[in-house]
Design an enzyme around this catalytic site. Sequence first.
Site, PDB file in Angstrom:
ATOM      1  N   TYR A   1       0.834  -1.207   0.000  1.00  0.00           N
ATOM      2  CA  TYR A   1       0.000   0.000   0.000  1.00  0.00           C
ATOM      3  C   TYR A   1       0.866   1.252   0.000  1.00  0.00           C
ATOM      4  CZ  TYR A   1       0.905   1.177   4.906  1.00  0.00           C
ATOM      5  OH  TYR A   1       1.503   1.553   6.074  1.00  0.00           O
TER       6      TYR A   1
ATOM      7  N   LEU B   1      11.252   1.478   7.157  1.00  0.00           N
ATOM      8  CA  LEU B   1      10.635   1.752   5.860  1.00  0.00           C
ATOM      9  C   LEU B   1      11.407   2.850   5.140  1.00  0.00           C
ATOM     10  CD1 LEU B   1       8.049   1.062   4.144  1.00  0.00           C
ATOM     11  CD2 LEU B   1       7.106   3.171   5.084  1.00  0.00           C
TER      12      LEU B   1
ATOM     13  N   GLU C   1      12.818   3.016  13.933  1.00  0.00           N
ATOM     14  CA  GLU C   1      11.883   4.033  13.445  1.00  0.00           C
ATOM     15  C   GLU C   1      10.779   4.156  14.490  1.00  0.00           C
ATOM     16  OE1 GLU C   1      10.244   2.856   9.672  1.00  0.00           O
ATOM     17  OE2 GLU C   1       9.723   0.846  10.348  1.00  0.00           O
TER      18      GLU C   1
ATOM     19  N   ARG D   1       8.284   3.200  -4.921  1.00  0.00           N
ATOM     20  CA  ARG D   1       8.342   2.343  -3.740  1.00  0.00           C
ATOM     21  C   ARG D   1       7.284   1.250  -3.820  1.00  0.00           C
ATOM     22  NH1 ARG D   1       7.660   4.945   2.174  1.00  0.00           N
ATOM     23  NH2 ARG D   1       5.560   5.286   1.378  1.00  0.00           N
TER      24      ARG D   1
ATOM     25  N   LYS E   1       6.579  -2.131   2.329  1.00  0.00           N
ATOM     26  CA  LYS E   1       5.380  -1.462   2.850  1.00  0.00           C
ATOM     27  C   LYS E   1       4.170  -2.388   2.676  1.00  0.00           C
ATOM     28  CE  LYS E   1       3.283   3.157   2.995  1.00  0.00           C
ATOM     29  NZ  LYS E   1       3.690   3.481   4.377  1.00  0.00           N
TER      30      LYS E   1
ATOM     31  N   ARG F   1      -8.242 -21.006   0.184  1.00  0.00           N
ATOM     32  CA  ARG F   1      -7.222 -20.438   1.071  1.00  0.00           C
ATOM     33  C   ARG F   1      -6.013 -21.366   1.064  1.00  0.00           C
ATOM     34  NH1 ARG F   1      -5.088 -20.682   6.164  1.00  0.00           N
ATOM     35  NH2 ARG F   1      -4.542 -18.639   7.118  1.00  0.00           N
TER      36      ARG F   1
END
Length: 287
Positions: free
Chosen positions: A32, A208, A184, A51, A151, A102
């Site tokens: 995302y 990140l 971070e 990214r 991310k 699944r």
Amino acid sequence: MSIAYLNGSFLPLEEARISPLDRGFLFGDGIYEVIPYYGGKPVGLAPHMQRMADGLAAIEIKCNKSIEDWRVLLDDLIAKNADQGANLGVYIHVSRGADTKRYHAYPENVEPTIFAFAFPIKDPEPVDRTKAHGYAVSSTQDLRWKRCNIKSTALLGNVMHYQQGHASGHGEILLYNENNELTEASSSNAFIVKDGKVITPIQDHQNLPGITRRIIIDSLKADGSIPVEERTVTMDEVRNADEIWITSSSKEIAPVIELDGKPVGNGEIGQVWENAFRIYTERKFDF
């Protein structure tokens, strides 16, 4: 009414639907981005989308949209949501898509799910340390996975850390590794200032590659008036810093005035923050 984009169509957000077998829902199997638009102008669109492309490649999701394709799509989405305000954030989510069962292994011949929506964001902070909002944060050991440079939509580790800070009344939580080194924050990158120098952890698998982080570093280096350094930062340095900042697309550069109940520096927003934020504000649309 908020208008969203889902798999080629624009529709009211509340009408957007995905299959319960979508791997983004079942496994957090997706990537995302969040991009701020101020007055219809994006900050860091190209590096944000690069990214995303890097993240999709890392987890082997094929998405054939170019940066220009994304630009057109997002400009259209922003225009369709103009009634929500002048300043909007755009959330973009690409999952691997819906399989018929699944199963942990990556399925073949599944089309990715592409979803985006816009939402109002606050106006930028004033470039004035006497008027800006200062944050109180806490700290804890980083217990997330070892691929934080991706991310991923699988954000449970970040959510649990953020909740830890939130439950104690703090606006963020700084994270450190087993060597007592700053990584971070739960939803932000982190900087410290000491003796006029801006310092931030090196980019590796522990954090990140923040777009705002990169814009700050590049802007300060181009301006040249404030030294900036990327290196290992210990928590002892953090606790003795003159200033601490947390940075993200939504926060931009947020000054921290309290860490674990103790004042940062003199407990006030610092002059280096104000100078750096002015430089960033003047250059942020250039990226």
